[in-house]
Design a protein around this motif. Structure first.
Motif, mmCIF file in Angstrom:
data_model
loop_
_atom_site.group_PDB
_atom_site.id
_atom_site.type_symbol
_atom_site.label_atom_id
_atom_site.label_comp_id
_atom_site.label_asym_id
_atom_site.label_seq_id
_atom_site.Cartn_x
_atom_site.Cartn_y
_atom_site.Cartn_z
ATOM 1 N N THR A 34 0.835 -0.965 0.525
ATOM 2 C CA THR A 34 -0.455 0.037 -0.033
ATOM 3 C C THR A 34 0.938 1.350 0.023
ATOM 4 O O THR A 34 1.777 0.825 0.144
ATOM 5 N N ASP A 35 0.077 2.320 -0.361
ATOM 6 C CA ASP A 35 0.803 3.685 -0.147
ATOM 7 C C ASP A 35 0.384 4.439 1.523
ATOM 8 O O ASP A 35 0.920 5.405 1.451
ATOM 9 N N ASN A 36 0.302 3.396 2.268
ATOM 10 C CA ASN A 36 0.615 3.962 3.872
ATOM 11 C C ASN A 36 0.912 3.352 4.025
ATOM 12 O O ASN A 36 1.989 2.007 4.146
ATOM 13 N N PRO A 61 6.131 2.212 2.619
ATOM 14 C CA PRO A 61 4.650 2.711 2.136
ATOM 15 C C PRO A 61 6.021 1.685 0.567
ATOM 16 O O PRO A 61 6.883 2.139 0.634
#
Length: 225
Positions: A34-36, A61
């Motif tokens: 993910t981008d988190n 991320p």
């Protein structure tokens, strides 16, 4: 690799080459899909038997995290080499710029409304790699391919040298035979010439004798007349 939305897990089965009285380790890699920021936690059904480093952490991320699972040295082998131990990997979203210090048990509590992914990992015992069997010195099977190539190369060189020497010997014998033939021809020619001279000399001598005898006979006849 797992199909979870947060983390990719490799491998899904922890293979440990079991050996008595020896500590054994197995790598485990987690990938943030993910981008988190994603927090993780690893638990086992037998915490006294295994150690996990690190067992909690934050994965940035699109980044990865390498984990080492280590089994403590065992004094006895399990029946049929079957292992019932399992690991549980939990993962949850974390706030941006979170660190390991920000991880709390509450983050992995589904009852508190948090989205938590879980993945169970099995432990499998496998046979340890067998060491190469010792080979007696001087054994042909123990010789390396390079050594075999070298021996073949030496053998080929020796055969080539022998063939060259044999050809040189034949050439030398041929030259000697030619020399002997030429010498015999020369000697034969000399013998022919000497024989011819002897024949010529013999004819002249006989002719002289014949003339002398003829003169004596003529003189004798002239005296009678």
């Amino acid at each position: 690799m797992s199909t979870g939305e947060l983390l990719g897990i490799e491998p899904l089965e922890l293979e440990l080459p079991f050996e008595l009285k020896k500590q054994i380790s197995c790598p485990l890699q987690l990938s943030n899909k993910t981008d988190n920021y994603v927090a993780f936690k690893v638990k086992t059904t037998n915490p006294k038997k295994y150690s996990v480093r690190p067992n909690t952490g934050i994965i940035l991320p699109r980044s990865t995290c390498d984990i080492i699972v280590t089994m403590q040295a065992q004094k006895e082998a399990p029946p049929d080499m079957q292992c019932k131990d399992k690991f549980l990997l939990q993962s949850a979203r974390a706030k941006d710029s979170a660190t390991t210090k920000d991880i709390t048990p509450e983050m992995f509590n589904k009852g508190a409304g948090h989205t938590v992914e879980e993945c169970k990992l099995r432990v499998i015992y496998v046979s340890p790699p067998q060491p190469p069997s010792p080979v007696p010195e001087g054994s042909e099977e123990g010789s390396s391919p390079r050594g075999s190539v070298s021996e073949n190369g030496n053998a080929n060189d020796s055969e080539f040298t022998n063939a060259t020497a044999f050809i040189s010997k034949l050439t030398e014998e041929k030259n000697n035979a030619i020399k002997q033939t030429n010498k015999l021809r020369q000697e034969l020619e000399l013998l022919r010439r000497e024989d011819y001279k002897n024949r010529a000399t013999g004819v002249s001598f006989l002719f002289v004798i014949f003339i002398g005898l003829l003169g004596i006979i003529l003189g004798y006849l002239m005296k009678k007349t």
